[in-house]
Design an enzyme around this catalytic site. Sequence first.
Site: not given
Length: 548
Positions: A364, A446-447
């Site tokens: 991302t 980040g997820g």
Amino acid sequence: MSVHSQALGEHTTGRSSVPMEFRLPFVSRSPVFARNVVATSQPLATQAGLLALARGGNAIDAALAAAITLTVVEPTMNGIGSDAFALIWDGERLHGLNASGRAPQAWSPQRFAGQQKMPQIGWDSVTVPGAVSAWVALSERFGALPFDDLFEAAIRYARDGYAVSPVIARQWDTATQQLADQPGFREAFMPAGRAPRAGERWRFPDQARTLAEIASTRGESFYRGRLAAEIAAYARATGGAITEADLAAHRCDWVDPISIDYHGFTIHEMPPNGAGIAALIALGMLEHLPVADTRPDSAERLHLQIEAMRLAFADAHAHVADPAHMRVDNSQLLDPAYLAERARLIDPKRAGRYAAGEPPRGGTVYLSVADAQGRMVSMIQSNFKGFGSGVVVPGAGISLQNRGSGFSLTAGHPNLVGPGKRPYHTIIPAFMTRAGKPVMGFGVMGGNMQPQGHLQVAMRFIDDAANPQSCSDGPRWRIDDAGELMMEAAVPAAAVDGLRARGHTPKVMPPDSIDFGSCQAVARVSDDLEDGYVAGSDHRRDGHAAGF
């Protein structure tokens, strides 16, 4: 507000301002002060945004120029086939844009029968990409520059090349080990048989041509023209389900952000299908816990944060889905009485295990931009995991996300995969106001780190009066997808020991770990626009904040 924050407030200039401490106690970069500012995870993208501002564009134009450029210069995290979300302060109010895509019509639960979870890579992880629709919608509603002007830097870097930066080179090399055999990946991103190394020049002329076509057709080719036909034809030829009809049916949606009050500030997130509500649930519980009695990075504070986040994830994973399929609404999940009840489950001295509650029924890239006229943009654009699905449309340079892996395969779950549904999404921009006035656009890519990062950054800013760069720099913790607690190496050893004494099992990661996300943040210095903004960019990545 903490006592520390109130004390800092006594030293303001007399204007209404957000008290901030400008020491830099962690490994850091200096914060950037400017009246127009761009903060992204890649310096060339930051420069593209600044160029848009210098040409007479506004914050929305700058954000779009940076976002489009990021598809070229940070392909390890996003691409033309990404999804996107944005929060926009237009100078008077906050708007939300959900440009996440939906599942192909062929995706029934029966398609995935016998599988334990959704595929993580390949065509069966690809939903309809939404980022291009976000570029068009944001430009049409708020932009000042011609749409095709926003693509100039991205097209130039794709055509003429750029030197790959160190963190991106590392991520690229890691991704090739998993994705090399996915349709089109090797030819697109490993033409020399490997990933480019740091400092090597990377060119991708196929992507340059596609970006030029998107620019000249205002995105129509991508959803209803030649590019859509190429995507659908490649899917038919290599086992994918996306059709021309799926692409033509895509739309992005303007939505009202959701929010919660925390210690005198209001934190705003995108509503579901995004995971931003998890950050709000956790902050809502922390409002009822003795945070003011704890110190930054102490075991006492980390314990409260971690326990609140575990409870929030339990609720988010059970209840959050495409809003058309949710059985509880946002107001029920954020009900103050419900959050107070959930907070009472937290033992300040002991780690717990939590199931979802029952609310009362009724890879991302992130960037932040602000301009001298008071407009601010908090925007996120993502493939999901690294390069996404690994599928790349040949000749077009379109790498496709793997957001479909966010669906559930549990019968009866509101997030069960289904035709035309949007999956649970981890990508979330955030925004902060106080008394109805803008304070800060921020995000941590980040997820599943994102809601956890939002919580940690917001608390450093509000409870500790840290400036945006220090908010970004502070050591972080993360609960991973398997529920394991990870700690950055910079977390004080005494705090880690204190967590173990409370029953946690933290795993301290190596100093060079990149598992803790990347923050960009831009904050108003005061209510007076003449004072401009202060910005920070995460030292964990190759990013850059700059302004004028």
